[in-house]
Design a protein around this motif. Sequence first.
Motif, PDB file in Angstrom:
ATOM      1  N   GLY A  50       2.130   1.856  -3.489  1.00 16.82           N
ATOM      2  CA  GLY A  50       1.405   2.422  -4.386  1.00 16.82           C
ATOM      3  C   GLY A  50       0.861   3.884  -4.078  1.00 16.82           C
ATOM      4  N   ASP A  51       1.155   4.259  -2.940  1.00 22.51           N
ATOM      5  CA  ASP A  51       0.826   5.527  -2.472  1.00 22.51           C
ATOM      6  C   ASP A  51       1.873   6.513  -3.003  1.00 22.51           C
ATOM      7  N   ARG A  52       3.297   6.017  -2.992  1.00 22.86           N
ATOM      8  CA  ARG A  52       4.502   6.563  -3.560  1.00 22.86           C
ATOM      9  C   ARG A  52       4.259   6.517  -4.992  1.00 22.86           C
ATOM     10  N   LEU A 107       1.005  -1.162  -0.075  1.00 22.79           N
ATOM     11  CA  LEU A 107       0.002  -0.131   0.240  1.00 22.79           C
ATOM     12  C   LEU A 107       0.781   1.248   0.116  1.00 22.79           C
ATOM     13  N   ASP A 108       2.047   1.271   0.928  1.00 16.16           N
ATOM     14  CA  ASP A 108       2.968   2.536   0.912  1.00 16.16           C
ATOM     15  C   ASP A 108       3.533   2.549  -0.674  1.00 16.16           C
ATOM     16  N   THR A 116      -3.106  11.821 -12.939  1.00 13.74           N
ATOM     17  CA  THR A 116      -3.351  11.132 -11.672  1.00 13.74           C
ATOM     18  C   THR A 116      -3.784   9.757 -11.991  1.00 13.74           C
ATOM     19  N   SER A 121      -5.420   5.775 -10.603  1.00 11.26           N
ATOM     20  CA  SER A 121      -6.163   4.850  -9.683  1.00 11.26           C
ATOM     21  C   SER A 121      -5.420   3.560  -9.634  1.00 11.26           C
ATOM     22  N   ARG A 179       1.578   6.855  -6.683  1.00 11.78           N
ATOM     23  CA  ARG A 179       0.370   7.966  -7.065  1.00 11.78           C
ATOM     24  C   ARG A 179       0.827   9.211  -6.874  1.00 11.78           C
ATOM     25  N   ARG A 180       1.695   9.514  -5.925  1.00 15.08           N
ATOM     26  CA  ARG A 180       2.091  10.911  -5.762  1.00 15.08           C
ATOM     27  C   ARG A 180       3.225  11.242  -6.842  1.00 15.08           C
ATOM     28  N   ASP A 227      -7.525   9.214  -8.431  1.00 16.32           N
ATOM     29  CA  ASP A 227      -6.330   9.535  -7.622  1.00 16.32           C
ATOM     30  C   ASP A 227      -6.329   8.985  -6.276  1.00 16.32           C
ATOM     31  N   ALA A 228      -6.611   7.704  -6.418  1.00 16.36           N
ATOM     32  CA  ALA A 228      -6.558   6.710  -4.791  1.00 16.36           C
ATOM     33  C   ALA A 228      -5.932   5.592  -5.151  1.00 16.36           C
ATOM     34  N   VAL A 229      -5.427   4.881  -3.846  1.00 14.06           N
ATOM     35  CA  VAL A 229      -5.138   3.506  -3.844  1.00 14.06           C
ATOM     36  C   VAL A 229      -5.994   2.868  -3.075  1.00 14.06           C
TER      37      VAL A 229
END
Length: 362
Positions: free
Chosen positions: A305-307, A302-303, A319, A321, A309-310, A356-358
Amino acid sequence: MTTRASLRTTLTELVSAWWFGGPTYDERITYLRNRSLLGLIRAAVSICAFLLGLMSIGLLINIAPLSTPVQVRLVVCAFVAAFWAVRWQVGPLPGAREAAVFVATSIIAIYGASSAQHDPVGVALGVASLAMIATFGALILTTRWFVVSMVLVAAAIAATAPPIAAVHGMFNAGLASAILAGATIGVPGTMQFGMTFSWLDTAEAGTDPLTGIPNRRGLRTRWTTWAMRRSPSAEHVGVLVLDLDHFKEINDGRGHAAGDEVLVHVARVLRVEGAADDAVIARLGGDEFALLVMGRSTQECLDLGDRIRRAVAGDAGVTTSIGVAVDEHPDVDASLLTALLEDADRGMYEAKRTRDAVVLAS
């Protein structure tokens, strides 16, 4: 002159590709496994090793007189043959180094047993059986180890020439050496060269031409290579599937060339962000990408994925998904990747609701 220069350039490129671009041992094993040849090859290796053992024992019994060192040599050759005949049938598949040791010791054992004969022609006929082990080396060894094995074969052939020359003359010795070299070096070498380029063609088919990263086929090939070296429940396996938001608007508004630039940029971002987690990056098609991650927990995926995404939003200007699927207690088999891709795909569509989400697939 131009034609000759072109031929020299082409030959240099071919040799360079063979030497530097050939498949690894694991990739060769995967190539053979996918064509249902691996089981046949393991059986053939064990049979050949068994026959080497029988030859050693037969020479030990039927040739007289034999000095004590020669007797010891034949006993050692028989033991080596018996060990490898069993090893290729029992336990996990030998690794790259063990396979190289097998080829080298087998070449030495074949020559050691053959040279126990008093007739130089009999020795040459025994050395001819090196063609079997050389062919096996052509199939599974990397280019460098294969060349080392061919040096050993060449040394064995060279050692047979002087005794033949002493009895049958230089011409016959040269002729015998040429025939042996063709059978034990030329044919396996050609096979190894051809298999390398066949694999390179397969690898090219598994690569996305726009971004240079694996496509869906290439992702499955890499998964197979990894999975065959792991025991069941070896470690966590995670898949991230990401889709670019409003990518159609980029293609329609700015043109497909601009869209291609975005895809290349996203692939570059994925390489950078995925490198820290040893992720395998792939383009599944269109604006959809995937990352295969091994040995990382759900939270670490998950981390990641967030990196991503940003980073994509900041560097590529779009952005994304992202859906995440993780199996923390996997049964490692061919179906696991398919299941994780399907789960991550569902998570990605869930993320599309807000964009723009994980989202972790449930």
